[in-house]
Scaffold this motif. Structure first.
Motif, mmCIF file in Angstrom:
data_model
loop_
_atom_site.group_PDB
_atom_site.id
_atom_site.type_symbol
_atom_site.label_atom_id
_atom_site.label_comp_id
_atom_site.label_asym_id
_atom_site.label_seq_id
_atom_site.Cartn_x
_atom_site.Cartn_y
_atom_site.Cartn_z
ATOM 1 N N LEU A 272 0.826 -1.208 0.000
ATOM 2 C CA LEU A 272 0.000 0.000 0.000
ATOM 3 C C LEU A 272 0.862 1.260 0.000
ATOM 4 O O LEU A 272 0.540 2.229 -0.693
ATOM 5 N N ALA A 273 1.947 1.245 0.755
ATOM 6 C CA ALA A 273 2.847 2.394 0.787
ATOM 7 C C ALA A 273 3.370 2.695 -0.612
ATOM 8 O O ALA A 273 3.373 3.846 -1.049
ATOM 9 N N ALA A 274 3.806 1.661 -1.323
ATOM 10 C CA ALA A 274 4.337 1.851 -2.675
ATOM 11 C C ALA A 274 3.272 2.423 -3.613
ATOM 12 O O ALA A 274 3.557 3.316 -4.422
ATOM 13 N N VAL A 275 2.052 1.941 -3.495
ATOM 14 C CA VAL A 275 0.961 2.432 -4.350
ATOM 15 C C VAL A 275 0.661 3.902 -4.052
ATOM 16 O O VAL A 275 0.585 4.729 -4.968
ATOM 17 N N TYR A 276 0.500 4.246 -2.788
ATOM 18 C CA TYR A 276 0.204 5.632 -2.436
ATOM 19 C C TYR A 276 1.370 6.553 -2.789
ATOM 20 O O TYR A 276 1.161 7.664 -3.269
ATOM 21 N N GLU A 277 2.590 6.103 -2.533
ATOM 22 C CA GLU A 277 3.754 6.915 -2.887
ATOM 23 C C GLU A 277 3.750 7.225 -4.384
ATOM 24 O O GLU A 277 3.964 8.361 -4.788
ATOM 25 N N ARG A 278 3.512 6.217 -5.204
ATOM 26 C CA ARG A 278 3.518 6.401 -6.659
ATOM 27 C C ARG A 278 2.446 7.423 -7.085
ATOM 28 O O ARG A 278 2.726 8.346 -7.846
ATOM 29 N N HIS A 279 1.238 7.275 -6.576
ATOM 30 C CA HIS A 279 0.152 8.181 -6.960
ATOM 31 C C HIS A 279 0.387 9.612 -6.462
ATOM 32 O O HIS A 279 0.142 10.573 -7.196
ATOM 33 N N LEU A 280 0.845 9.760 -5.230
ATOM 34 C CA LEU A 280 1.061 11.093 -4.672
ATOM 35 C C LEU A 280 2.262 11.781 -5.311
ATOM 36 O O LEU A 280 2.206 12.988 -5.601
ATOM 37 N N GLU A 281 3.330 11.045 -5.552
ATOM 38 C CA GLU A 281 4.498 11.634 -6.198
ATOM 39 C C GLU A 281 4.182 12.037 -7.634
ATOM 40 O O GLU A 281 4.692 13.036 -8.139
ATOM 41 N N HIS A 282 3.319 11.284 -8.291
ATOM 42 C CA HIS A 282 2.881 11.639 -9.647
ATOM 43 C C HIS A 282 2.177 13.003 -9.652
ATOM 44 O O HIS A 282 2.250 13.738 -10.640
ATOM 45 N N LEU A 283 1.517 13.344 -8.560
ATOM 46 C CA LEU A 283 0.826 14.630 -8.437
ATOM 47 C C LEU A 283 1.737 15.741 -7.908
ATOM 48 O O LEU A 283 1.280 16.849 -7.615
ATOM 49 N N GLY A 284 3.031 15.444 -7.763
ATOM 50 C CA GLY A 284 3.998 16.465 -7.358
ATOM 51 C C GLY A 284 4.202 16.623 -5.873
ATOM 52 O O GLY A 284 4.662 17.667 -5.416
ATOM 53 N N MET A 285 3.896 15.603 -5.102
ATOM 54 C CA MET A 285 4.080 15.675 -3.653
ATOM 55 C C MET A 285 5.289 14.843 -3.239
ATOM 56 O O MET A 285 5.610 13.852 -3.878
ATOM 57 N N LYS A 286 5.904 15.261 -2.170
ATOM 58 C CA LYS A 286 6.976 14.480 -1.569
ATOM 59 C C LYS A 286 6.331 13.604 -0.496
ATOM 60 O O LYS A 286 5.556 14.094 0.322
ATOM 61 N N VAL A 287 6.635 12.303 -0.507
ATOM 62 C CA VAL A 287 6.025 11.377 0.446
ATOM 63 C C VAL A 287 7.102 10.804 1.365
ATOM 64 O O VAL A 287 8.128 10.322 0.903
ATOM 65 N N VAL A 288 6.846 10.880 2.660
ATOM 66 C CA VAL A 288 7.710 10.271 3.668
ATOM 67 C C VAL A 288 6.870 9.193 4.340
ATOM 68 O O VAL A 288 5.848 9.496 4.957
ATOM 69 N N THR A 289 7.280 7.939 4.196
ATOM 70 C CA THR A 289 6.525 6.827 4.772
ATOM 71 C C THR A 289 7.153 6.408 6.094
ATOM 72 O O THR A 289 8.368 6.244 6.186
ATOM 73 N N VAL A 290 6.308 6.265 7.099
ATOM 74 C CA VAL A 290 6.751 5.816 8.424
ATOM 75 C C VAL A 290 5.888 4.637 8.853
ATOM 76 O O VAL A 290 4.796 4.442 8.345
ATOM 77 N N ARG A 291 6.401 3.847 9.799
ATOM 78 C CA ARG A 291 5.718 2.614 10.187
ATOM 79 C C ARG A 291 4.954 2.693 11.504
ATOM 80 O O ARG A 291 4.134 1.852 11.783
ATOM 81 N N ASP A 292 5.251 3.684 12.348
ATOM 82 C CA ASP A 292 4.505 3.772 13.607
ATOM 83 C C ASP A 292 4.361 5.225 14.048
ATOM 84 O O ASP A 292 5.026 6.113 13.528
ATOM 85 N N ILE A 293 3.478 5.429 14.996
ATOM 86 C CA ILE A 293 3.132 6.773 15.448
ATOM 87 C C ILE A 293 4.339 7.510 16.027
ATOM 88 O O ILE A 293 4.481 8.716 15.866
ATOM 89 N N GLY A 294 5.235 6.781 16.667
ATOM 90 C CA GLY A 294 6.453 7.391 17.206
ATOM 91 C C GLY A 294 7.328 7.976 16.107
ATOM 92 O O GLY A 294 7.927 9.036 16.279
ATOM 93 N N ASP A 295 7.395 7.297 14.974
ATOM 94 C CA ASP A 295 8.162 7.810 13.834
ATOM 95 C C ASP A 295 7.558 9.104 13.305
ATOM 96 O O ASP A 295 8.275 10.011 12.910
ATOM 97 N N VAL A 296 6.237 9.188 13.295
ATOM 98 C CA VAL A 296 5.578 10.414 12.837
ATOM 99 C C VAL A 296 6.006 11.572 13.728
ATOM 100 O O VAL A 296 6.401 12.632 13.241
ATOM 101 N N GLU A 297 5.952 11.370 15.019
ATOM 102 C CA GLU A 297 6.297 12.426 15.967
ATOM 103 C C GLU A 297 7.757 12.850 15.824
ATOM 104 O O GLU A 297 8.064 14.035 15.853
ATOM 105 N N ARG A 298 8.659 11.888 15.647
ATOM 106 C CA ARG A 298 10.089 12.201 15.512
ATOM 107 C C ARG A 298 10.404 12.907 14.198
ATOM 108 O O ARG A 298 11.195 13.831 14.161
#
Length: 125
Positions: free
Chosen positions: A17-43
Protein backbone atom coordinates in the motif's frame (compact mmCIF):
# COMPACT_ATOMS: atom_id res chain seq x y z
CA UNK A 1 12.14 29.61 -8.56
CA UNK A 2 9.95 26.50 -8.40
CA UNK A 3 7.51 26.13 -5.54
CA UNK A 4 8.46 23.57 -2.91
CA UNK A 5 6.67 20.25 -3.12
CA UNK A 6 4.23 19.71 -0.27
CA UNK A 7 5.26 16.88 2.03
CA UNK A 8 2.83 14.14 2.96
CA UNK A 9 3.72 11.83 5.85
CA UNK A 10 2.14 8.42 5.28
CA UNK A 11 1.76 6.16 8.30
CA UNK A 12 1.28 2.55 7.22
CA UNK A 13 2.67 -0.88 8.01
CA UNK A 14 1.73 -2.28 4.57
CA UNK A 15 4.67 -2.08 2.15
CA UNK A 16 2.51 -2.71 -0.91
CA UNK A 17 0.00 0.00 0.00
CA UNK A 18 2.85 2.39 0.79
CA UNK A 19 4.34 1.85 -2.68
CA UNK A 20 0.96 2.43 -4.35
CA UNK A 21 0.20 5.63 -2.44
CA UNK A 22 3.75 6.92 -2.89
CA UNK A 23 3.52 6.40 -6.66
CA UNK A 24 0.15 8.18 -6.96
CA UNK A 25 1.06 11.09 -4.67
CA UNK A 26 4.50 11.63 -6.20
CA UNK A 27 2.88 11.64 -9.65
CA UNK A 28 0.83 14.63 -8.44
CA UNK A 29 4.00 16.47 -7.36
CA UNK A 30 4.08 15.68 -3.65
CA UNK A 31 6.98 14.48 -1.57
CA UNK A 32 6.02 11.38 0.45
CA UNK A 33 7.71 10.27 3.67
CA UNK A 34 6.52 6.83 4.77
CA UNK A 35 6.75 5.82 8.42
CA UNK A 36 5.72 2.61 10.19
CA UNK A 37 4.51 3.77 13.61
CA UNK A 38 3.13 6.77 15.45
CA UNK A 39 6.45 7.39 17.21
CA UNK A 40 8.16 7.81 13.83
CA UNK A 41 5.58 10.41 12.84
CA UNK A 42 6.30 12.43 15.97
CA UNK A 43 10.09 12.20 15.51
CA UNK A 44 10.13 13.00 11.79
CA UNK A 45 7.53 15.79 11.83
CA UNK A 46 9.95 18.29 13.34
CA UNK A 47 12.32 17.79 10.40
CA UNK A 48 9.93 17.44 7.47
CA UNK A 49 7.10 19.80 8.53
CA UNK A 50 4.39 17.91 6.65
CA UNK A 51 1.49 19.65 4.93
CA UNK A 52 -0.63 16.55 5.56
CA UNK A 53 -0.57 13.40 7.65
CA UNK A 54 -2.13 10.40 5.93
CA UNK A 55 -2.85 7.63 8.42
CA UNK A 56 -3.68 4.19 7.07
CA UNK A 57 -5.30 2.55 10.05
CA UNK A 58 -6.59 -0.98 10.31
CA UNK A 59 -8.76 -0.14 13.30
CA UNK A 60 -10.91 2.96 13.68
CA UNK A 61 -10.42 2.80 17.45
CA UNK A 62 -6.64 2.97 16.96
CA UNK A 63 -7.05 5.89 14.55
CA UNK A 64 -8.93 7.95 17.13
CA UNK A 65 -6.22 7.31 19.73
CA UNK A 66 -3.51 8.20 17.20
CA UNK A 67 -5.28 11.44 16.28
CA UNK A 68 -5.51 12.51 19.91
CA UNK A 69 -1.81 11.71 20.40
CA UNK A 70 -0.77 13.60 17.26
CA UNK A 71 -2.90 16.66 18.00
CA UNK A 72 -1.06 17.05 21.32
CA UNK A 73 2.23 17.60 19.44
CA UNK A 74 2.91 21.35 18.92
CA UNK A 75 4.44 20.71 15.48
CA UNK A 76 1.43 18.68 14.34
CA UNK A 77 -1.59 20.26 16.01
CA UNK A 78 -2.33 22.46 12.95
CA UNK A 79 -1.27 19.93 10.29
CA UNK A 80 -4.08 18.55 8.15
CA UNK A 81 -4.86 14.95 8.97
CA UNK A 82 -6.58 12.37 6.76
CA UNK A 83 -7.53 8.88 7.88
CA UNK A 84 -7.74 5.90 5.55
CA UNK A 85 -9.80 3.04 6.91
CA UNK A 86 -11.37 -0.04 5.39
CA UNK A 87 -14.81 0.48 6.91
CA UNK A 88 -16.42 2.54 9.65
CA UNK A 89 -19.83 3.15 11.10
CA UNK A 90 -21.28 6.66 11.21
CA UNK A 91 -20.56 6.73 14.96
CA UNK A 92 -16.91 5.82 14.36
CA UNK A 93 -16.60 8.48 11.66
CA UNK A 94 -18.09 11.04 14.04
CA UNK A 95 -15.58 9.97 16.72
CA UNK A 96 -12.68 10.38 14.27
CA UNK A 97 -13.82 13.89 13.34
CA UNK A 98 -14.30 14.74 17.02
CA UNK A 99 -10.76 13.51 17.77
CA UNK A 100 -9.39 15.96 15.20
CA UNK A 101 -9.38 14.31 11.77
CA UNK A 102 -9.86 16.67 8.83
CA UNK A 103 -11.01 13.96 6.42
CA UNK A 104 -11.78 10.24 6.35
CA UNK A 105 -11.77 8.02 3.29
CA UNK A 106 -12.98 4.46 3.19
CA UNK A 107 -10.46 2.43 1.21
CA UNK A 108 -13.10 -0.19 0.44
CA UNK A 109 -15.00 2.45 -1.57
CA UNK A 110 -12.17 4.48 -3.15
CA UNK A 111 -9.18 3.69 -5.35
CA UNK A 112 -5.68 4.96 -4.56
CA UNK A 113 -6.14 7.42 -7.44
CA UNK A 114 -9.32 8.76 -5.77
CA UNK A 115 -7.45 9.13 -2.49
CA UNK A 116 -4.50 10.92 -4.13
CA UNK A 117 -6.93 13.27 -5.84
CA UNK A 118 -8.63 14.02 -2.51
CA UNK A 119 -5.23 14.71 -0.92
CA UNK A 120 -4.48 17.13 -3.74
CA UNK A 121 -7.80 18.89 -3.14
CA UNK A 122 -7.16 19.13 0.61
CA UNK A 123 -3.76 20.69 0.00
CA UNK A 124 -5.20 23.09 -2.61
CA UNK A 125 -2.51 22.37 -5.18
Amino acid sequence: MAAAKPTVVLLTTHATLAAVYERHLEHLGMKVVTVRDIGDVERRAVKVRPALLLLDESSVKDAAADIVCLRKQPVLNKTRLMILCRHATSEQIHALHSAGSDDIMLTSHHTPRDIASRVQTILDL
